[in-house]
Design an enzyme around this catalytic site. Structure first.
Site, PDB file in Angstrom:
ATOM      1  N   ARG A 112      11.745  -6.581   5.343  1.00  0.00           N
ATOM      2  CA  ARG A 112      12.009  -5.045   5.870  1.00  0.00           C
ATOM      3  C   ARG A 112      12.130  -4.889   7.326  1.00  0.00           C
ATOM      4  O   ARG A 112      12.953  -4.255   7.572  1.00  0.00           O
ATOM      5  CB  ARG A 112      10.494  -4.535   5.971  1.00  0.00           C
ATOM      6  CG  ARG A 112      10.316  -2.935   6.260  1.00  0.00           C
ATOM      7  CD  ARG A 112       9.107  -2.373   5.816  1.00  0.00           C
ATOM      8  NE  ARG A 112       7.976  -2.819   6.752  1.00  0.00           N
ATOM      9  CZ  ARG A 112       6.773  -2.296   6.684  1.00  0.00           C
ATOM     10  NH1 ARG A 112       6.653  -1.380   5.681  1.00  0.00           N
ATOM     11  NH2 ARG A 112       5.621  -2.800   7.332  1.00  0.00           N
ATOM     12  N   ARG A 120      -0.984  -8.697  13.168  1.00  0.00           N
ATOM     13  CA  ARG A 120      -1.490  -7.730  12.205  1.00  0.00           C
ATOM     14  C   ARG A 120      -2.280  -8.279  11.176  1.00  0.00           C
ATOM     15  O   ARG A 120      -3.226  -7.540  10.583  1.00  0.00           O
ATOM     16  CB  ARG A 120      -0.165  -6.756  11.826  1.00  0.00           C
ATOM     17  CG  ARG A 120       0.330  -5.823  13.000  1.00  0.00           C
ATOM     18  CD  ARG A 120       1.796  -5.481  12.538  1.00  0.00           C
ATOM     19  NE  ARG A 120       1.732  -4.593  11.204  1.00  0.00           N
ATOM     20  CZ  ARG A 120       2.752  -4.605  10.451  1.00  0.00           C
ATOM     21  NH1 ARG A 120       3.955  -5.099  10.436  1.00  0.00           N
ATOM     22  NH2 ARG A 120       2.650  -3.802   9.213  1.00  0.00           N
ATOM     23  N   ARG A 147      -9.679   1.702   8.619  1.00  0.00           N
ATOM     24  CA  ARG A 147      -9.426   0.037   8.713  1.00  0.00           C
ATOM     25  C   ARG A 147     -10.635  -0.282   9.490  1.00  0.00           C
ATOM     26  O   ARG A 147     -10.616  -1.570   9.885  1.00  0.00           O
ATOM     27  CB  ARG A 147      -7.921   0.102   9.606  1.00  0.00           C
ATOM     28  CG  ARG A 147      -6.762   0.003   8.842  1.00  0.00           C
ATOM     29  CD  ARG A 147      -5.777   0.046   9.769  1.00  0.00           C
ATOM     30  NE  ARG A 147      -4.557  -0.716   9.261  1.00  0.00           N
ATOM     31  CZ  ARG A 147      -3.431  -0.418   8.760  1.00  0.00           C
ATOM     32  NH1 ARG A 147      -3.412   1.188   8.631  1.00  0.00           N
ATOM     33  NH2 ARG A 147      -2.550  -1.086   8.486  1.00  0.00           N
ATOM     34  N   LYS A 152       0.833  -1.169   0.003  1.00  0.00           N
ATOM     35  CA  LYS A 152       0.112  -0.060   0.049  1.00  0.00           C
ATOM     36  C   LYS A 152       0.821   1.296  -0.066  1.00  0.00           C
ATOM     37  O   LYS A 152       0.672   1.851  -0.992  1.00  0.00           O
ATOM     38  CB  LYS A 152      -1.002   0.018   1.314  1.00  0.00           C
ATOM     39  CG  LYS A 152      -1.747  -0.847   1.461  1.00  0.00           C
ATOM     40  CD  LYS A 152      -2.758  -0.669   2.704  1.00  0.00           C
ATOM     41  CE  LYS A 152      -1.780  -0.638   4.057  1.00  0.00           C
ATOM     42  NZ  LYS A 152      -1.322  -2.066   4.384  1.00  0.00           N
ATOM     43  N   ARG A 170      11.896  -1.950  11.831  1.00  0.00           N
ATOM     44  CA  ARG A 170      10.646  -1.543  12.246  1.00  0.00           C
ATOM     45  C   ARG A 170       9.932  -2.376  13.415  1.00  0.00           C
ATOM     46  O   ARG A 170      10.042  -3.573  13.474  1.00  0.00           O
ATOM     47  CB  ARG A 170       9.490  -1.468  11.179  1.00  0.00           C
ATOM     48  CG  ARG A 170       8.827  -0.225  11.048  1.00  0.00           C
ATOM     49  CD  ARG A 170       7.979   0.092  10.020  1.00  0.00           C
ATOM     50  NE  ARG A 170       6.710  -0.719  10.222  1.00  0.00           N
ATOM     51  CZ  ARG A 170       5.455  -0.537   9.426  1.00  0.00           C
ATOM     52  NH1 ARG A 170       5.996   0.475   8.450  1.00  0.00           N
ATOM     53  NH2 ARG A 170       4.417  -0.802   9.517  1.00  0.00           N
TER      54      ARG A 170
HETATM   55  P1  B4P Z   1       3.575  -1.917   2.433  1.00  0.00           P
HETATM   56  O1  B4P Z   1       2.374  -2.931   2.400  1.00  0.00           O
HETATM   57  O2  B4P Z   1       3.527  -0.759   1.723  1.00  0.00           O
HETATM   58  O3  B4P Z   1       3.575  -1.628   4.273  1.00  0.00           O
HETATM   59  P2  B4P Z   1       2.801  -0.630   4.659  1.00  0.00           P
HETATM   60  O4  B4P Z   1       2.426   0.592   3.809  1.00  0.00           O
HETATM   61  O5  B4P Z   1       3.838   0.119   5.801  1.00  0.00           O
HETATM   62  O6  B4P Z   1       1.650  -1.116   5.474  1.00  0.00           O
HETATM   63  P3  B4P Z   1       1.318  -1.808   6.690  1.00  0.00           P
HETATM   64  O7  B4P Z   1       0.029  -2.092   6.835  1.00  0.00           O
HETATM   65  O8  B4P Z   1       2.478  -2.718   7.044  1.00  0.00           O
HETATM   66  O9  B4P Z   1       1.522  -0.570   7.951  1.00  0.00           O
HETATM   67  P4  B4P Z   1       0.884   0.926   8.283  1.00  0.00           P
HETATM   68  O10 B4P Z   1       1.970   2.128   8.209  1.00  0.00           O
HETATM   69  O11 B4P Z   1      -0.320   1.122   7.220  1.00  0.00           O
HETATM   70  O12 B4P Z   1       5.162  -2.530   2.353  1.00  0.00           O
HETATM   71  C1  B4P Z   1       5.393  -3.479   3.204  1.00  0.00           C
HETATM   72  C2  B4P Z   1       7.079  -3.983   2.650  1.00  0.00           C
HETATM   73  O13 B4P Z   1       6.904  -4.775   1.369  1.00  0.00           O
HETATM   74  C3  B4P Z   1       8.113  -2.828   2.509  1.00  0.00           C
HETATM   75  O14 B4P Z   1       9.417  -3.178   2.901  1.00  0.00           O
HETATM   76  C4  B4P Z   1       8.193  -2.851   0.903  1.00  0.00           C
HETATM   77  O15 B4P Z   1       9.201  -2.423   0.413  1.00  0.00           O
HETATM   78  C5  B4P Z   1       7.972  -4.258   0.552  1.00  0.00           C
HETATM   79  N1  B4P Z   1       7.123  -4.200  -1.077  1.00  0.00           N
HETATM   80  C6  B4P Z   1       6.060  -3.627  -1.470  1.00  0.00           C
HETATM   81  N2  B4P Z   1       5.769  -3.820  -2.780  1.00  0.00           N
HETATM   82  C7  B4P Z   1       6.526  -5.012  -3.166  1.00  0.00           C
HETATM   83  C8  B4P Z   1       6.481  -5.717  -4.026  1.00  0.00           C
HETATM   84  N3  B4P Z   1       5.903  -5.709  -4.916  1.00  0.00           N
HETATM   85  N4  B4P Z   1       7.521  -6.943  -4.147  1.00  0.00           N
HETATM   86  C9  B4P Z   1       8.268  -6.889  -2.950  1.00  0.00           C
HETATM   87  N5  B4P Z   1       8.199  -6.257  -1.915  1.00  0.00           N
HETATM   88  C10 B4P Z   1       7.509  -5.212  -1.693  1.00  0.00           C
HETATM   89  O16 B4P Z   1       0.419   0.610   9.585  1.00  0.00           O
HETATM   90  C11 B4P Z   1       1.299   0.687  10.591  1.00  0.00           C
HETATM   91  C12 B4P Z   1       0.355   0.410  12.241  1.00  0.00           C
HETATM   92  O17 B4P Z   1       0.114   1.731  12.473  1.00  0.00           O
HETATM   93  C13 B4P Z   1      -0.931  -0.490  12.175  1.00  0.00           C
HETATM   94  O18 B4P Z   1      -0.586  -1.896  12.613  1.00  0.00           O
HETATM   95  C14 B4P Z   1      -1.591   0.217  13.394  1.00  0.00           C
HETATM   96  O19 B4P Z   1      -0.770  -0.186  14.770  1.00  0.00           O
HETATM   97  C15 B4P Z   1      -1.363   1.662  13.141  1.00  0.00           C
HETATM   98  N6  B4P Z   1      -2.243   2.314  12.189  1.00  0.00           N
HETATM   99  C16 B4P Z   1      -2.228   2.845  11.026  1.00  0.00           C
HETATM  100  N7  B4P Z   1      -3.352   3.273  10.296  1.00  0.00           N
HETATM  101  C17 B4P Z   1      -4.414   2.957  11.353  1.00  0.00           C
HETATM  102  C18 B4P Z   1      -5.704   3.070  11.460  1.00  0.00           C
HETATM  103  N8  B4P Z   1      -6.283   3.510  10.229  1.00  0.00           N
HETATM  104  N9  B4P Z   1      -6.185   2.749  12.541  1.00  0.00           N
HETATM  105  C19 B4P Z   1      -5.744   2.116  13.495  1.00  0.00           C
HETATM  106  N10 B4P Z   1      -4.439   2.088  13.373  1.00  0.00           N
HETATM  107  C20 B4P Z   1      -3.648   2.226  12.659  1.00  0.00           C
END
Ligand code: B4P
Length: 189
Positions: free
Chosen positions: A127, A144, A88, A13, A133
């Site tokens: 990652r 998660r 979410r 995402k 992280r």
């Molecule tokens: P992503 O999937 O992009 O990870 P993210 O954006 O960090 O999403 P995530 O759900 O993990 O965390 P968020 O910050 O939203 O990428 C993951 C990895 O994969 C990266 O290393 C990337 O380089 C790699 N990758 C991507 N595409 C690839 C491909 N095609 N091939 C290979 N590798 C690839 O949320 C974190 C925390 O914040 C949540 O757990 C929660 O505690 C809190 N939070 C955030 N929003 C919230 C909400 N609305 N409500 C409540 N809590 C919330």
């Protein structure tokens, strides 16, 4: 364009949101990034959010909704935005609907990135090795994912019923996925 990008942790995402927001010329609003910035600056919001994030739990809706409401009120959002990681929960969907109804608008498109569970676990462990992280340990990753499939994945059915959902495979390279997302939305890079 007022858009949302959804998908399980590790679906890409955040990665795809950067590309898509640039192509659309709208701000990229990642609730995870905003929480992490608050944690690293030690703000009161960051202090409250950290324990939830480290455990793989969602930050409570009250805190998250207030933060998003404030961010969407900024002038750079008047022409549209891309929300990444929000909504979410059902309460967050209702809050977003209410904020947008206040300006006579609504969500226009929702992209869901779909991926295999084994693939996302391996990406997040990768990652963790690179960036350290605090929520990328294997046990927290599993929590998660469980929370995503219980609380968030069902929300896509609601957006599908509204005719807003675009499902795109998140498997393959980052570039492959970007091409697929832009094509599915009919956006020129
Ligand atoms: P992503 O999937 O992009 O990870 P993210 O954006 O960090 O999403 P995530 O759900 O993990 O965390 P968020 O910050 O939203 O990428 C993951 C990895 O994969 C990266 O290393 C990337 O380089 C790699 N990758 C991507 N595409 C690839 C491909 N095609 N091939 C290979 N590798 C690839 O949320 C974190 C925390 O914040 C949540 O757990 C929660 O505690 C809190 N939070 C955030 N929003 C919230 C909400 N609305 N409500 C409540 N809590 C919330």
């Amino acid at each position: 364009m007022r858009m949302v990008i959804m998908g399980p942790p590790g679906a890409g995402k955040g990665t795809q949101a950067v590309v898509l927001a640039a192509a659309l010329g709208v701000p990229h609003i990642s609730t995870g990034d905003i929480f992490r910035a608050n944690v690293s600056q030690g703000t009161p919001l960051g202090v409250q959010a950290k324990a939830y994030m480290d455990a793989g739990e969602y930050v409570p809706d009250g805190l998250t909704n207030a933060m998003v409401r404030d961010r969407l009120s900024k002038s750079d959002c008047s022409g549209g935005f891309l929300l990444d990681g929000y909504p979410r929960t059902l309460e967050q969907v209702e809050e977003l609907d209410s904020v947008l109804a206040g300006i006579g608008a609504g969500v226009e498109k929702v992209v869901e990135l779909t991926v295999d569970v084994d693939e996302v676990v391996s990406r997040l462990l990768g990652r963790s090795a690179e960036q350290g992280r605090s929520d990328d340990g294997e046990e927290v990753i599993r929590r998660r994912l469980e929370l995503y499939f219980d609380a968030t994945a069902p929300l896509t059915a609601m957006y599908e019923k509204r005719g807003l959902l675009v499902r795109v495979s998140g498997m393959g390279t980052v570039e492959d996925v970007s091409v697929r997302v832009l094509e599915a939305l009919g956006v020129n890079a």
